[in-house]
Enzyme design. Structure first.
Site, PDB file in Angstrom:
ATOM      1  N   LYS A 117      -4.147  11.374  -7.135  1.00  0.00           N
ATOM      2  CA  LYS A 117      -3.732   9.976  -6.990  1.00  0.00           C
ATOM      3  C   LYS A 117      -4.630   9.014  -7.782  1.00  0.00           C
ATOM      4  O   LYS A 117      -5.709   9.393  -8.236  1.00  0.00           O
ATOM      5  CB  LYS A 117      -3.723   9.610  -5.505  1.00  0.00           C
ATOM      6  CG  LYS A 117      -2.653  10.359  -4.711  1.00  0.00           C
ATOM      7  CD  LYS A 117      -2.652   9.931  -3.253  1.00  0.00           C
ATOM      8  CE  LYS A 117      -1.542  10.601  -2.473  1.00  0.00           C
ATOM      9  NZ  LYS A 117      -1.533  10.147  -1.058  1.00  0.00           N
ATOM     10  N   PHE A 134       4.526   1.850   6.127  1.00  0.00           N
ATOM     11  CA  PHE A 134       3.527   1.979   5.063  1.00  0.00           C
ATOM     12  C   PHE A 134       4.143   2.148   3.673  1.00  0.00           C
ATOM     13  O   PHE A 134       3.418   2.261   2.680  1.00  0.00           O
ATOM     14  CB  PHE A 134       2.583   3.155   5.344  1.00  0.00           C
ATOM     15  CG  PHE A 134       3.280   4.492   5.452  1.00  0.00           C
ATOM     16  CD1 PHE A 134       3.627   5.208   4.317  1.00  0.00           C
ATOM     17  CD2 PHE A 134       3.585   5.028   6.695  1.00  0.00           C
ATOM     18  CE1 PHE A 134       4.271   6.433   4.411  1.00  0.00           C
ATOM     19  CE2 PHE A 134       4.225   6.261   6.801  1.00  0.00           C
ATOM     20  CZ  PHE A 134       4.567   6.957   5.650  1.00  0.00           C
ATOM     21  N   ARG A 165      -2.197  22.780   1.072  1.00  0.00           N
ATOM     22  CA  ARG A 165      -2.407  21.818   2.151  1.00  0.00           C
ATOM     23  C   ARG A 165      -3.748  22.073   2.848  1.00  0.00           C
ATOM     24  O   ARG A 165      -4.421  21.134   3.261  1.00  0.00           O
ATOM     25  CB  ARG A 165      -1.228  21.829   3.111  1.00  0.00           C
ATOM     26  CG  ARG A 165       0.057  21.353   2.382  1.00  0.00           C
ATOM     27  CD  ARG A 165       1.218  21.092   3.277  1.00  0.00           C
ATOM     28  NE  ARG A 165       1.019  19.936   4.137  1.00  0.00           N
ATOM     29  CZ  ARG A 165       1.097  18.660   3.744  1.00  0.00           C
ATOM     30  NH1 ARG A 165       1.340  18.361   2.489  1.00  0.00           N
ATOM     31  NH2 ARG A 165       0.927  17.688   4.615  1.00  0.00           N
ATOM     32  N   THR A 174      -4.532  14.424   6.172  1.00  0.00           N
ATOM     33  CA  THR A 174      -4.145  13.181   5.488  1.00  0.00           C
ATOM     34  C   THR A 174      -5.232  12.125   5.600  1.00  0.00           C
ATOM     35  O   THR A 174      -5.538  11.423   4.642  1.00  0.00           O
ATOM     36  CB  THR A 174      -2.819  12.651   6.070  1.00  0.00           C
ATOM     37  OG1 THR A 174      -1.823  13.674   5.941  1.00  0.00           O
ATOM     38  CG2 THR A 174      -2.355  11.412   5.341  1.00  0.00           C
ATOM     39  N   ARG A 188      -9.799  16.035   0.335  1.00  0.00           N
ATOM     40  CA  ARG A 188      -9.750  14.702   0.943  1.00  0.00           C
ATOM     41  C   ARG A 188     -11.069  14.333   1.618  1.00  0.00           C
ATOM     42  O   ARG A 188     -11.460  13.170   1.606  1.00  0.00           O
ATOM     43  CB  ARG A 188      -8.575  14.603   1.906  1.00  0.00           C
ATOM     44  CG  ARG A 188      -7.246  14.517   1.152  1.00  0.00           C
ATOM     45  CD  ARG A 188      -6.077  14.472   2.080  1.00  0.00           C
ATOM     46  NE  ARG A 188      -4.841  14.182   1.364  1.00  0.00           N
ATOM     47  CZ  ARG A 188      -3.655  14.566   1.786  1.00  0.00           C
ATOM     48  NH1 ARG A 188      -3.526  15.252   2.916  1.00  0.00           N
ATOM     49  NH2 ARG A 188      -2.571  14.258   1.090  1.00  0.00           N
ATOM     50  N   ASN A 233      -6.215   8.617  -0.286  1.00  0.00           N
ATOM     51  CA  ASN A 233      -6.717   9.924   0.137  1.00  0.00           C
ATOM     52  C   ASN A 233      -6.723  10.996  -0.953  1.00  0.00           C
ATOM     53  O   ASN A 233      -6.603  12.175  -0.669  1.00  0.00           O
ATOM     54  CB  ASN A 233      -5.952  10.401   1.371  1.00  0.00           C
ATOM     55  CG  ASN A 233      -4.471  10.575   1.114  1.00  0.00           C
ATOM     56  OD1 ASN A 233      -3.999  10.425  -0.007  1.00  0.00           O
ATOM     57  ND2 ASN A 233      -3.733  10.893   2.165  1.00  0.00           N
ATOM     58  N   HIS A 252      -1.887  14.300  -3.285  1.00  0.00           N
ATOM     59  CA  HIS A 252      -0.623  14.550  -2.585  1.00  0.00           C
ATOM     60  C   HIS A 252      -0.294  16.016  -2.778  1.00  0.00           C
ATOM     61  O   HIS A 252      -0.568  16.589  -3.835  1.00  0.00           O
ATOM     62  CB  HIS A 252       0.512  13.704  -3.191  1.00  0.00           C
ATOM     63  CG  HIS A 252       1.886  14.180  -2.803  1.00  0.00           C
ATOM     64  ND1 HIS A 252       2.530  13.719  -1.680  1.00  0.00           N
ATOM     65  CD2 HIS A 252       2.713  15.101  -3.372  1.00  0.00           C
ATOM     66  CE1 HIS A 252       3.707  14.329  -1.585  1.00  0.00           C
ATOM     67  NE2 HIS A 252       3.840  15.166  -2.597  1.00  0.00           N
TER      68      HIS A 252
END
EC number: 2.7.4.6
Length: 141
Positions: A9, A57, A85, A91, A102, A112, A115
């Site tokens: 991100k 959000f 994951r 998250t 993260r 965070n 993705h």
């Protein structure tokens, strides 16, 4: 071999963490089948996150995802969705296990670092959103 989508991100791209995050994926046994840097438009971000359109959000997420470039990757490996994951972590970075991406690079639940697809079905949809078949180098079978 499964494939999953991963996005580094804007926060992590802006802080020059691309190499560190890619290294984590590779050291974890993933093969990168495709990778590119893009700067999403509002329309592209809204389309990608359309499943969240009714969530409170949504606009904040779109604004964040268009705030700078992102690195989009197709990761390939055994049990890719679940493993990705696990490597990403929760998250919310404050709840993410030590050593996860993260926990290392995320700031908040909204900012965070990465993705990752949440299912094989969504991985296929998300991969097709960003990549054509010619851009994905599948492993030799």
């Amino acid at each position: 071999m499964e494939q999953t989508l991963s996005i580094i991100k804007p926060d992590s791209v802006g802080k020059a963490h691309i190499g560190e995050i890619v290294a984590i994926f590779e050291k974890s046994g993933f093969r990168i089948a495709a990778m590119k840097m893009v700067h999403l438009s509002v329309k592209e971000a809204e389309g990608f996150y359309a499943v969240h359109k009714s969530r409170p959000f949504f606009q904040e997420l779109v604004d964040f995802m268009i705030s700078g470039p992102v690195v989009v990757m197709v990761l390939e490996g055994d049990n890719a969705v679940v493993r990705n994951r696990e490597i990403m972590g929760a998250t919310n970075p404050q709840e993410a296990a030590q050593g996860t991406i993260r926990a290392q690079f995320g700031e908040s639940i909204g900012i965070n670092a990465v993705h990752g697809s949440d299912s094989l079905e969504n991985a296929a949809i998300e991969i097709n959103y960003f990549f054509s078949k010619i851009e994905i180098v599948n492993s030799a079978k």
